[in-house]
Write an enzyme that holds these catalytic residues in place. Structure first.
Site, mmCIF file in Angstrom:
data_model
loop_
_atom_site.group_PDB
_atom_site.id
_atom_site.type_symbol
_atom_site.label_atom_id
_atom_site.label_comp_id
_atom_site.label_asym_id
_atom_site.label_seq_id
_atom_site.Cartn_x
_atom_site.Cartn_y
_atom_site.Cartn_z
ATOM 1 N N CYS A 119 164.811 -0.004 28.402
ATOM 2 C CA CYS A 119 164.387 -1.073 27.494
ATOM 3 C C CYS A 119 165.426 -2.195 27.435
ATOM 4 C CB CYS A 119 164.146 -0.486 26.110
ATOM 5 S SG CYS A 119 163.725 -1.692 24.880
ATOM 6 N N CYS A 125 161.980 -3.961 28.071
ATOM 7 C CA CYS A 125 161.517 -4.797 26.944
ATOM 8 C C CYS A 125 162.372 -6.044 26.707
ATOM 9 C CB CYS A 125 161.524 -3.996 25.644
ATOM 10 S SG CYS A 125 161.415 -2.231 25.786
ATOM 11 N N LYS A 136 162.571 -8.646 29.591
ATOM 12 C CA LYS A 136 161.172 -9.089 29.756
ATOM 13 C C LYS A 136 160.754 -10.039 28.649
ATOM 14 C CE LYS A 136 158.160 -7.447 27.577
ATOM 15 N NZ LYS A 136 157.511 -6.171 27.763
ATOM 16 N N TYR A 147 150.617 -3.156 32.619
ATOM 17 C CA TYR A 147 151.613 -3.810 31.773
ATOM 18 C C TYR A 147 152.650 -4.603 32.584
ATOM 19 C CZ TYR A 147 151.602 -1.140 27.201
ATOM 20 O OH TYR A 147 151.386 -0.600 25.967
ATOM 21 N N GLU A 202 152.713 -8.681 32.865
ATOM 22 C CA GLU A 202 153.771 -9.376 32.105
ATOM 23 C C GLU A 202 154.690 -10.161 33.044
ATOM 24 O OE1 GLU A 202 154.219 -6.688 28.097
ATOM 25 O OE2 GLU A 202 155.708 -6.411 29.648
ATOM 26 N N HIS A 254 146.912 -18.893 4.526
ATOM 27 C CA HIS A 254 146.405 -20.064 5.237
ATOM 28 C C HIS A 254 147.518 -21.088 5.460
ATOM 29 C CE1 HIS A 254 143.230 -22.658 6.625
ATOM 30 N NE2 HIS A 254 143.637 -23.629 5.827
ATOM 31 N N GLU A 288 145.088 -14.691 9.364
ATOM 32 C CA GLU A 288 144.040 -14.710 8.342
ATOM 33 C C GLU A 288 142.655 -14.477 8.966
ATOM 34 O OE1 GLU A 288 143.069 -18.507 6.375
ATOM 35 O OE2 GLU A 288 144.094 -19.524 8.021
#
Ligand code: FAD
Ligand code: NDP
Length: 525
Positions: free
Chosen positions: A90, A95, A98, A232, A236, A500, A505
């Site tokens: 990672c 991760c 990346k 993945y 990516e 908002h 939302e």
């Protein structure tokens, strides 16, 4: 009878371990300097093999209970010779670099959008690959350092050494210079993660292709790139490479993002195609050859064998899956069993057939190959081992995000899985195409910004799946995933007042069912 057999098995194991301790001591006396043993009181409560996401978390948590803990971490260089520091996949080749390169690519888009917001951004902005790599790698190195400091602070002994079993209670640590140390352990946690798979059957690919182990520290710009794979890692990497300005093709042999909701997967590839990523579908590579000026000539065939094509690329990136690092662990010296895919089989949570040996993270069969899963599993296991906890990690309902670069975040079931499990009549799917406010002024197309909430149809409609495709979907999903894990219903979701103006939302406002056939396009506020 069963108890007697168990007792005799336990006794033979105790006697075996006792004999081994004696042999160990004798060996030390007879051959000083050849091997170093941790003896007597130096027996470890826990030895962790693998200092990545899961292993480090487990080791630190265990040490927090005042236990004697050692963690072994060793990086075998990639076939291209790339190597890295502490922290596992990672931090070094997953991760973190990346996500930073994903950010770099999004910044490029933001620069273009900024002119619509009045910024006098020059038209011909260029990107400096080497500078990005240098800065990303500097951050990675700071994380490597941080991990070492944390282990020291927590009194975890760290060995930069490759671990393997001599027997079920003895781990051999071999350092880079060949020095061997034997560690005796009451408990062993295996957390050795995975490494990119190579295509041995494709001539030239091992020598001429790179993998995700190499791309994040590549010194020279990748140029025109072919990414092989459709999941993945492939999507990516292809997404950020194209975003950074490198013409990118993706070769997919079957479907993209197997295991994910396929409606969402198709929207992702539509979006990537709109960014000019070239998808070479239903195809597999046949050979990779050296071409002029260091380029690679790739030959591929359609999966039905009907068509054969060639093209030249500057870089070919293999993203065809990962293999668990369990082969050289000496598991044959233990009773630990492996699945045919090489992952460790557990009988109870993370516990293997050998009661004091456990497996966490990417190497655990039936686990989920994600960093937070490895970390959580490591922490929960340590509390089970050393503080009377009975907590187990729930591997279901884990949220994830594909940074593709439009982010796709998901938790729970896919629509297809929900239909197969409950039947189409018994589920309700609420959906919406929405336009993020920030896309309006910049006139950014929002054709693929979409979300759906999959519910059981009965009563208050418990939510069994939530899928969001759009900017920052990962950030949006984290909070919603808590609610889904707690069993939130559609009634509760729709009674929540939104914030908002946000994209999130739209999740609480969602009301059009697929069954109605009504237009799911969100209009107005
Ligand atoms: P690892 O982190 O792989 O650590 C294992 C460590 O053990 C390594 O340092 C290895 O060198 C070492 N080791 C192996 N064998 C031995 C041995 N015999 N002795 C000593 N040490 C050994 N997950 C996410 O959640 N989000 C993301 O965005 C994400 N992006 C990713 C991007 C890429 C390109 C890749 C490849 C993966 C990504 N992942 C992501 C997955 C994530 O990186 C892994 O799930 C996670 O690192 C698994 O942790 P682990 O502890 O099981 O193993
Ligand atoms: P996956 O196993 O998910 O996907 C492998 C891909 O390669 C599939 O598309 C597969 O196609 C294809 N493939 C396999 N063999 C061949 C072959 N011989 N020729 C052509 N194509 C082939 O692996 P990844 O490396 O993408 O990801 C590994 C794991 O890492 C993921 O499961 C994920 O958990 C984790 N990860 C998480 C990320 C995140 O959280 N954002 C990012 C990156 C990785 P087919 O479907 O036909 O088999």
């Amino acid at each position: 009878m069963r108890n007697c057999a168990l007792l005799s098995k336990v006794c033979s194991r105790i006697s075996f371990n006792y004999n081994h301790v004696l042999q160990t001591a004798t060996f030390k006396l007879n051959q000083p300097g050849v091997l170093q043993y941790s003896t007597g009181p130096e027996v470890y409560d826990l030895v962790v093999i693998g200092g990545g996401s899961g292993g480090l978390a487990c080791a630190k948590e265990a040490a927090g209970f005042g236990k004697r803990v050692a963690v072994l971490d060793y990086v075998t260089p990639s076939p291209k010779g790339t190597t890295w520091g502490m922290g596992g996949t990672c931090v070094n080749v997953g991760c973190i670099p990346k996500k930073l390169m994903h950010e770099a690519s999004l910044l490029g888009h933001a620069l273009k959008d900024s002119t619509h917001y009045g910024w006098n951004t020059p038209e011909n902005i260029t990107h400096d690959w080497s500078k990005m790599v240098e800065n990303v790698q500097n951050h990675v190195r700071s994380l490597n350092w941080g991990h070492r400091v944390q282990l020291k602070d927590k009194n975890v002994e760290y060995l930069n050494a490759k671990g393997s079993f001599v027997d079920e209670n003895t781990v051999k640590a071999v350092s880079q210079n060949g020095k061997e140390t034997l560690l005796r352990a009451k408990n062993v946690v295996l957390a050795t993660g995975g490494r990119p798979r190579y295509l041995n059957e494709v001539p030239g690919s091992n020598e001429l292709c790179i993998s995700s182990d190499d791309i994040f520290s590549l010194q020279n710009p990748p140029g025109k790139t072919l990414v092989i794979g459709g999941s993945y890692v492939a999507l990516e990497c292809a997404g950020f490479l194209q975003g950074l300005g490198y013409p990118t093709s993706v070769m997919v042999r079957s479907i993209c993002l197997r295991g994910f909701d396929q409606q969402m997967a198709n929207l992702i590839t539509d979006h990537m195609e709109s960014m000019d990523v070239n998808f070479i579908r239903s195809s597999t590579p046949q050979r990779v050859e050296q071409h002029e000026n260091g380029q690679r000539l790739v030959t591929w065939s359609s999966t039905d064998g009907e068509t054969h094509r060639q093209d030249v690329f500057d870089t070919v990136l293999l993203a065809v899956g990962r293999d668990p690092k369990t082969k050289s662990l000496g598991l044959e010296n233990t009773g630990v069993k492996l699945h045919t895919n090489g992952k460790v089989l557990a009988v109870d949570g993370e516990q293997t057939d050998v009661p004091h040996i456990y497996a966490i993270g990417d190497i655990l069969e039936g686990g989920v190959e994600l960093t937070p899963v490895a970390i959580k599993a490591g922490k929960i296991l340590a509390t089970r081992l050393f503080s009377n906890s009975r907590e187990y990690l729930d591997y279901k309902m884990v949220a994830t995000t594909v940074f593709s670069p439009l982010e796709y975040a998901a938790v729970g079931m896919t629509e297809d899985d929900a239909i197969s499990k409950y039947g189409e009549e018994n589920i309700e799917v609420y959906h919406a195409f929405y336009k993020p406010l920030q896309y309006t002024v910049s006139q950014t197309p929002a054709d693929q910004c979409y979300m759906k909430v999959i519910c059981c149809r009965d009563g208050d409609q418990p939510i069994i799946g939530l899928h969001i495709l759009g900017p920052h979907a990962g950030e949006m999903m984290q909070g919603f995933s808590v609610a889904v894990q707690c069993g939130v219903t559609y009634k509760q979701l729709s009674s929540t007042v939104g914030i908002h103006p946000t994209c999130a939302e739209e999740v609480v406002k969602i009301h059009i069912t697929k069954r109605s056939g009504d237009d799911p396009m969100v209009t107005g506020c």
